[in-house]
Write a protein that holds these residues in place. Structure first.
Motif, mmCIF file in Angstrom:
data_model
loop_
_atom_site.group_PDB
_atom_site.id
_atom_site.type_symbol
_atom_site.label_atom_id
_atom_site.label_comp_id
_atom_site.label_asym_id
_atom_site.label_seq_id
_atom_site.Cartn_x
_atom_site.Cartn_y
_atom_site.Cartn_z
ATOM 1 N N VAL A 36 0.711 -1.283 -0.237
ATOM 2 C CA VAL A 36 0.025 0.181 0.113
ATOM 3 C C VAL A 36 0.979 1.443 -0.082
ATOM 4 C CG1 VAL A 36 -1.749 1.292 1.234
ATOM 5 C CG2 VAL A 36 -1.638 -1.419 1.339
ATOM 6 N N LEU A 38 0.678 5.405 0.179
ATOM 7 C CA LEU A 38 0.107 6.512 0.474
ATOM 8 C C LEU A 38 0.380 7.898 0.155
ATOM 9 C CD1 LEU A 38 -0.872 5.962 4.288
ATOM 10 C CD2 LEU A 38 -2.608 5.946 2.504
ATOM 11 N N ILE A 55 -4.413 6.816 -2.165
ATOM 12 C CA ILE A 55 -4.092 5.397 -1.803
ATOM 13 C C ILE A 55 -3.864 4.589 -2.972
ATOM 14 C CG2 ILE A 55 -4.457 3.357 -0.287
ATOM 15 C CD1 ILE A 55 -6.410 5.294 0.999
ATOM 16 N N LEU A 56 -2.698 3.849 -3.229
ATOM 17 C CA LEU A 56 -2.672 2.869 -4.217
ATOM 18 C C LEU A 56 -2.243 1.374 -3.718
ATOM 19 C CD1 LEU A 56 -0.056 4.843 -6.736
ATOM 20 C CD2 LEU A 56 -2.258 3.813 -7.320
ATOM 21 N N LYS A 57 -3.084 0.345 -4.010
ATOM 22 C CA LYS A 57 -2.706 -0.869 -3.413
ATOM 23 C C LYS A 57 -2.495 -1.841 -4.316
ATOM 24 C CE LYS A 57 -4.726 -4.005 0.052
ATOM 25 N NZ LYS A 57 -5.659 -4.360 0.753
#
Lengths: 200, 224
Positions: A36, A38, A55-57
């Motif tokens: 993850v 942020l 947010i990149l997950k």
């Protein structure tokens, strides 16, 4: 027979090497050390600006979830990005337009490297830079650049024919692993995306 | 064989016993939670009392913790900072952690400043900003109870009033399913705001170290 075996071995090695090379050619954001990421995000469009939390997950090797939140409040956008397209999980009414979502997909797809995932590329090395060029068809290319002999990508651009659509930059901070900030600028209209990694 | 059977039945008795024990304990706990709040019967009386108490509040200064629950993430995203309100429409929320971010509403203007830059936003050009900042101010000032944009249910316990606001205005309804407020009985200030979103996520603001009617200069709502 021996020759045939040798040729197939070389071919096999080339294929494996190509795959490995394509992995290292991706910007580090895609090979993120955390599942993850942020980011503090600012999107500038004409004279307006929107800031918030991104947010990149990583949901699988080839998919990302992208969630954009207003700093003080609600979720504005929730997309799943894959090399073949995007799925809208949630979009605030004003953002829920095909053109806007497509622009987000292409911008974050290029920044994250998801658009070129597992695609073949050509390498061009000069004294000042090494560039990794991905042909996406219809005259569209994404070119990532690094310093020579450096696998860290520090810039990139999306090109259609001879026209440059977007230019993007990656910045690194020695105190953290991977990319610390990113900037993407559209060349045909006034839009820029600035991302600053948040360390919790 | 018999032994195995008896140990099996012993096991199932044990599991049944545990389940029974859990049920016996959970029922009173949930019932107690439900009984924590009793509905306020005289809603109009409460509204008048609330309005009169908050009429005398000209400024409010406090610390806050913001918790964002995002379905995609296992843990809540927590930030904190300071909160300043001045009548009638000035608000400053300064986030200190995890990164600096300042949000100021000064009547018709919004100023946002983060690490990267400072932006001025006209409140009328950004309906979303306007809605959220106005909602925050209205929650703090109690004006939200006078709004026709919400259906309100009020309940209470010994320490707080619990207000459940269900939006009926189109734009608010498209973003929030419910806004919950906890209002301290001691001074009628807001202890906690829960913003529940249509997306399933939520944002909670928890206020502490509240100071009412301290001197706050208008300069506090300018950002350099």
């Amino acid at each position: 027979m021996r020759r045939l075996t040798l040729i197939s071995c070389i071919l096999g090695f080339c294929i494996i090497w190509g795959k490995l090379a394509s992995q290292t050619a991706l910007p580090e954001l895609c090979n993120t050390y955390d599942s993850v990421g942020l980011y503090n995000i600012t999107i500038e469009f004409s004279k307006n600006s929107l800031s918030g939390l991104l947010i990149l997950k990583k949901t699988s090797d080839s998919t990302f979830r992208l969630v954009l939140n207003a700093e003080m409040g609600p979720k504005l956008l929730d997309l799943e990005l894959s090399p073949t397209g995007y799925k809208t999980i949630y979009a605030f009414k004003k953002l829920n337009r095909k053109r806007i979502l497509r622009t987000f997909y292409e911008d974050f797809g290029a920044l994250s490297g998801i658009l070129v995932w597992n695609k073949s590329f050509s390498i061009d090395t000069s004294e000042v830079a090494t560039s990794f060029s991905y042909d996406l068809g219809k005259q569209k290319k994404i070119i990532y650049c690094s310093e020579p002999a450096n696998i860290r990508i520090n810039s990139g651009k999306e090109v259609v024919g001879k026209s440059v659509n977007t230019i993007f930059y990656y910045f690194y901070d020695p105190s953290i692993l991977g990319v610390s900030s990113m900037k993407l600028e559209h060349q045909h209209f006034q839009m820029a995306i600035l991302l600053n990694k948040i360390i919790l | 064989m018999k032994n195995r059977k008896s140990s099996r039945s012993g096991g199932s008795i044990l599991i049944t016993g545990i389940l029974f024990f859990m049920c016996c304990n959970f029922v009173p706990i949930t019932a107690a939670n439900a009984q924590n709040y009793t509905p306020v019967k005289d809603v109009d009386g409460f509204k008048k009392l609330y309005a009169s108490k908050l009429n005398s509040m000209n400024t409010l200064k406090s610390d806050f913790i913001q918790e964002k629950s995002i379905s995609m993430l296992m843990n809540k995203l927590t930030s904190n900072g300071s909160f300043i309100f001045k009548k009638s429409n000035k608000l400053r929320m300064e986030y200190a952690n995890p990164y600096p971010y300042i949000f100021v509403m000064n009547d018709d203007h919004i100023i946002v400043k983060d690490d990267l830059k400072k932006s001025n936003v006209s409140i009328n050009s950004n309906k979303m900003f306007k809605m959220i900042s106005q909602l925050t101010v209205d929650c703090v000032t109690g004006n939200i109870l006078n709004s026709n944009d919400f259906d309100v249910k009020i309940s209470e316990n010994a320490k707080v009033y619990f207000l459940v606001l269900k939006p009926n205005q189109k734009m608010i309804k498209s973003v929030f399913t419910e806004i919950d407020l906890l209002v301290a009985k001691i001074d009628f200030t807001v202890d906690r705001i829960d913003l529940k979103e249509t997306s399933g996520d939520s944002t909670t603001l928890i206020f502490s170290n509240k100071k009412i009617n301290t001197q706050i200069s208008d300069e506090a709502f300018n950002v350099n």
